[in-house]
Design a protein around this motif. Sequence first.
Motif, PDB file in Angstrom:
ATOM      1  N   THR A 159       0.843  -1.188   0.000  1.00 26.64           N
ATOM      2  CA  THR A 159       0.000   0.000   0.000  1.00 26.64           C
ATOM      3  C   THR A 159       0.880   1.241   0.000  1.00 26.64           C
ATOM      4  OG1 THR A 159      -0.065   0.052   2.423  1.00 26.64           O
ATOM      5  CG2 THR A 159      -1.826  -1.172   1.289  1.00 26.64           C
ATOM      6  N   SER A 160       0.234   2.386  -0.142  1.00 23.72           N
ATOM      7  CA  SER A 160       0.957   3.648  -0.106  1.00 23.72           C
ATOM      8  C   SER A 160       1.118   4.083   1.349  1.00 23.72           C
ATOM      9  CB  SER A 160       0.203   4.714  -0.901  1.00 23.72           C
ATOM     10  OG  SER A 160       0.912   5.935  -0.878  1.00 23.72           O
ATOM     11  N   GLY A 161       2.039   3.453   2.037  1.00 20.52           N
ATOM     12  CA  GLY A 161       2.296   3.775   3.426  1.00 20.52           C
ATOM     13  C   GLY A 161       1.566   2.860   4.392  1.00 20.52           C
ATOM     14  N   ALA A 162       2.071   2.800   5.628  1.00 23.84           N
ATOM     15  CA  ALA A 162       1.493   1.919   6.641  1.00 23.84           C
ATOM     16  C   ALA A 162       0.098   2.370   7.062  1.00 23.84           C
ATOM     17  CB  ALA A 162       2.418   1.856   7.862  1.00 23.84           C
ATOM     18  N   SER A 167      -5.671   1.138   7.553  1.00 25.33           N
ATOM     19  CA  SER A 167      -7.062   1.402   7.191  1.00 25.33           C
ATOM     20  C   SER A 167      -7.690   0.174   6.539  1.00 25.33           C
ATOM     21  CB  SER A 167      -7.129   2.601   6.229  1.00 25.33           C
ATOM     22  OG  SER A 167      -8.454   2.839   5.815  1.00 25.33           O
ATOM     23  N   LEU A 168      -6.949  -0.460   5.644  1.00 26.88           N
ATOM     24  CA  LEU A 168      -7.458  -1.661   4.985  1.00 26.88           C
ATOM     25  C   LEU A 168      -7.654  -2.797   5.982  1.00 26.88           C
ATOM     26  CD1 LEU A 168      -8.187  -3.211   2.410  1.00 26.88           C
ATOM     27  CD2 LEU A 168      -5.738  -3.653   2.076  1.00 26.88           C
ATOM     28  N   ALA A 169      -6.723  -2.950   6.920  1.00 29.08           N
ATOM     29  CA  ALA A 169      -6.825  -4.005   7.921  1.00 29.08           C
ATOM     30  C   ALA A 169      -8.072  -3.826   8.783  1.00 29.08           C
ATOM     31  CB  ALA A 169      -5.577  -4.017   8.798  1.00 29.08           C
ATOM     32  N   ILE A 170      -8.337  -2.593   9.209  1.00 31.39           N
ATOM     33  CA  ILE A 170      -9.524  -2.335  10.034  1.00 31.39           C
ATOM     34  C   ILE A 170     -10.791  -2.632   9.247  1.00 31.39           C
ATOM     35  CG2 ILE A 170     -10.844  -0.514  11.201  1.00 31.39           C
ATOM     36  CD1 ILE A 170      -8.134   0.768  11.934  1.00 31.39           C
ATOM     37  N   GLU A 171     -10.818  -2.229   7.990  1.00 31.04           N
ATOM     38  CA  GLU A 171     -11.995  -2.478   7.153  1.00 31.04           C
ATOM     39  C   GLU A 171     -12.243  -3.979   6.977  1.00 31.04           C
ATOM     40  OE1 GLU A 171     -13.572  -1.572   2.601  1.00 31.04           O
ATOM     41  OE2 GLU A 171     -11.787  -0.564   3.377  1.00 31.04           O
ATOM     42  N   LEU A 289      -3.520  -9.839  11.164  1.00 33.52           N
ATOM     43  CA  LEU A 289      -3.253  -8.930  10.062  1.00 33.52           C
ATOM     44  C   LEU A 289      -2.089  -8.044  10.517  1.00 33.52           C
ATOM     45  CD1 LEU A 289      -6.531  -9.375  10.410  1.00 33.52           C
ATOM     46  CD2 LEU A 289      -6.623  -7.810   8.469  1.00 33.52           C
ATOM     47  N   HIS A 290      -0.934  -8.196   9.903  1.00 33.08           N
ATOM     48  CA  HIS A 290       0.280  -7.496  10.348  1.00 33.08           C
ATOM     49  C   HIS A 290       0.534  -6.288   9.462  1.00 33.08           C
ATOM     50  CE1 HIS A 290       4.373  -7.143  12.088  1.00 33.08           C
ATOM     51  NE2 HIS A 290       4.687  -6.725  10.871  1.00 33.08           N
ATOM     52  N   VAL A 291       0.536  -5.106  10.082  1.00 32.15           N
ATOM     53  CA  VAL A 291       0.768  -3.849   9.377  1.00 32.15           C
ATOM     54  C   VAL A 291       2.218  -3.422   9.576  1.00 32.15           C
ATOM     55  CG1 VAL A 291       0.164  -1.401   9.278  1.00 32.15           C
ATOM     56  CG2 VAL A 291      -1.620  -3.120   9.684  1.00 32.15           C
ATOM     57  N   ASN A 292       2.882  -3.073   8.477  1.00 30.51           N
ATOM     58  CA  ASN A 292       4.257  -2.593   8.592  1.00 30.51           C
ATOM     59  C   ASN A 292       4.514  -1.593   7.476  1.00 30.51           C
ATOM     60  OD1 ASN A 292       7.060  -2.487   9.450  1.00 30.51           O
ATOM     61  ND2 ASN A 292       6.741  -4.543  10.295  1.00 30.51           N
ATOM     62  N   GLY A 293       5.706  -1.010   7.483  1.00 24.44           N
ATOM     63  CA  GLY A 293       6.054  -0.023   6.466  1.00 24.44           C
ATOM     64  C   GLY A 293       7.491   0.414   6.626  1.00 24.44           C
ATOM     65  N   MET A 294       7.965   1.158   5.643  1.00 27.70           N
ATOM     66  CA  MET A 294       9.370   1.555   5.616  1.00 27.70           C
ATOM     67  C   MET A 294       9.616   2.933   6.228  1.00 27.70           C
ATOM     68  SD  MET A 294      10.285  -1.201   4.242  1.00 27.70           S
ATOM     69  CE  MET A 294      12.040  -0.958   4.076  1.00 27.70           C
ATOM     70  N   SER A 295       8.579   3.747   6.400  1.00 31.24           N
ATOM     71  CA  SER A 295       8.789   5.131   6.828  1.00 31.24           C
ATOM     72  C   SER A 295       9.441   5.237   8.198  1.00 31.24           C
ATOM     73  CB  SER A 295       7.461   5.895   6.831  1.00 31.24           C
ATOM     74  OG  SER A 295       6.948   5.988   5.528  1.00 31.24           O
ATOM     75  N   LYS A 296       8.981   4.415   9.157  1.00 32.52           N
ATOM     76  CA  LYS A 296       9.534   4.492  10.508  1.00 32.52           C
ATOM     77  C   LYS A 296      10.859   3.745  10.620  1.00 32.52           C
ATOM     78  CE  LYS A 296       6.209   6.794  12.623  1.00 32.52           C
ATOM     79  NZ  LYS A 296       5.415   7.194  11.456  1.00 32.52           N
ATOM     80  N   GLY A 299      12.963   5.752   6.448  1.00 32.37           N
ATOM     81  CA  GLY A 299      12.845   7.166   6.147  1.00 32.37           C
ATOM     82  C   GLY A 299      11.438   7.524   5.713  1.00 32.37           C
ATOM     83  N   PRO A 300      10.919   8.703   6.136  1.00 32.09           N
ATOM     84  CA  PRO A 300       9.553   9.103   5.819  1.00 32.09           C
ATOM     85  C   PRO A 300       9.270   9.199   4.321  1.00 32.09           C
ATOM     86  CG  PRO A 300      10.448  10.464   7.580  1.00 32.09           C
ATOM     87  CD  PRO A 300      11.591   9.653   7.041  1.00 32.09           C
ATOM     88  N   GLY A 301      10.298   9.419   3.505  1.00 30.57           N
ATOM     89  CA  GLY A 301      10.083   9.528   2.073  1.00 30.57           C
ATOM     90  C   GLY A 301       9.750   8.218   1.401  1.00 30.57           C
ATOM     91  N   LEU A 302      10.009   7.099   2.089  1.00 28.58           N
ATOM     92  CA  LEU A 302       9.709   5.786   1.517  1.00 28.58           C
ATOM     93  C   LEU A 302       8.302   5.368   1.939  1.00 28.58           C
ATOM     94  CD1 LEU A 302      13.117   3.967   2.066  1.00 28.58           C
ATOM     95  CD2 LEU A 302      12.172   4.780  -0.090  1.00 28.58           C
ATOM     96  N   GLN A 303       7.321   5.877   1.216  1.00 29.54           N
ATOM     97  CA  GLN A 303       5.921   5.603   1.553  1.00 29.54           C
ATOM     98  C   GLN A 303       5.516   4.237   0.998  1.00 29.54           C
ATOM     99  OE1 GLN A 303       3.486   7.269   3.417  1.00 29.54           O
ATOM    100  NE2 GLN A 303       5.256   8.352   4.195  1.00 29.54           N
ATOM    101  N   ILE A 304       5.985   3.200   1.675  1.00 28.81           N
ATOM    102  CA  ILE A 304       5.666   1.824   1.291  1.00 28.81           C
ATOM    103  C   ILE A 304       5.053   1.136   2.502  1.00 28.81           C
ATOM    104  CG2 ILE A 304       6.532  -0.357   0.380  1.00 28.81           C
ATOM    105  CD1 ILE A 304       9.002   1.150  -0.595  1.00 28.81           C
ATOM    106  N   GLY A 305       3.808   0.734   2.380  1.00 31.96           N
ATOM    107  CA  GLY A 305       3.165  -0.018   3.437  1.00 31.96           C
ATOM    108  C   GLY A 305       3.043  -1.476   3.037  1.00 31.96           C
ATOM    109  N   ALA A 306       3.035  -2.353   4.012  1.00 33.41           N
ATOM    110  CA  ALA A 306       2.892  -3.787   3.753  1.00 33.41           C
ATOM    111  C   ALA A 306       1.880  -4.358   4.737  1.00 33.41           C
ATOM    112  CB  ALA A 306       4.229  -4.501   3.908  1.00 33.41           C
ATOM    113  N   LEU A 307       0.978  -5.176   4.219  1.00 39.44           N
ATOM    114  CA  LEU A 307      -0.019  -5.828   5.056  1.00 39.44           C
ATOM    115  C   LEU A 307       0.058  -7.329   4.813  1.00 39.44           C
ATOM    116  CD1 LEU A 307      -2.440  -5.670   7.000  1.00 39.44           C
ATOM    117  CD2 LEU A 307      -3.922  -5.322   5.000  1.00 39.44           C
ATOM    118  N   ALA A 308       0.487  -8.072   5.850  1.00 37.77           N
ATOM    119  CA  ALA A 308       0.525  -9.538   5.773  1.00 37.77           C
ATOM    120  C   ALA A 308      -0.819 -10.056   6.255  1.00 37.77           C
ATOM    121  CB  ALA A 308       1.655 -10.079   6.645  1.00 37.77           C
TER     122      ALA A 308
END
Length: 351
Positions: A159-162, A167-171, A289-296, A299-308
Amino acid sequence: MLLQSPWIPRLANIEASPAERLALALADDIVEGRLAGGDRLPAHRDLAKRLRIGLGSVTQAYVSLERRGLTRSVQGRGTFVASRQAPGDAVIDLSSNAPPAALDARVLARTLAGIARRIDADHFNLYAPPGGHLEHRRALARWLETVGLPVEASHLVLTSGARQALSLAIELACGPRGVLLTERLTYPGALALARRQGCRVRGIEIDGEGMVPQSLAAALEATPATAGRAVYLTPTLHNPTTATMGAARRRAIVDLCRRAGAWIIEDGVYSVAAPHLPPLAALAPDLCLHVNGMSKALGPGLQIGALALPAALRDAARERLRDLPAGPSALACAVVQEWQASGMIAALQRD
């Protein structure tokens, strides 16, 4: 004529490799102000000779210091202590949290040059499939493995960021009229996302390790099983308390949710800080449902979210992603791939 370095060479008195001992000694002297911004460090060969260590150890120590932003190298001149603000002028911005800067102009140029040699042009010419290109999902799967979560690329959506992943996980887990059980103090963004989707939110008592199992058990018992129920928590570096949940507490939470038939939404954006502790998704991949991402992590510029995702929710997730804004940029994913290939991510996580 080059200026002489004011630093008196030494190695830190610890049990470690020569490179680590040298890096620590220099870092201590820079942070404590014994070396000032602009001071020149000794030349590689001269320092190796004076300390009787290998030239490679000096190079490794200098690279580590530059990654941490403590030094800067100038081609043809040498390595210098990076300029720092005077203590009285320092400003601490508490409005957001981010990892130490990993990119400077030199690292960025080297990264982009590496990307240019290997990037797939089709990642720019074609729309990505829902959930992201397989190659990019494989890169994120390799990264998640370094923080203790072995996961197949086919089990991930990007996804575009964590925040979008959350949001998708909650839905998926709660639906529009479900119940989200979360820590009494929790990430405000999660509360906003849940309420925007029409979920009811119930707070659970917390202690020094986060969510209290006995309080969770009582809340699960009081919540009808017919309602969409999910437990949202951040087991590592909880926001805002910074509590980290121990291994036994993690297993207790998983056992409670399994008996109650409730989904778990695990916010793992800080899991890089405790790779020795098992993510909840590693203990219960069919439930979590595991939420993760690269920003934290990088770096904040890497808006890559991952949902397992558990198997039961994967098709629904990809179908929902067809209606959502585009996922991560191809360039951001290419940066992650290049940093994996060069070993930079592994070095940053060690530091």
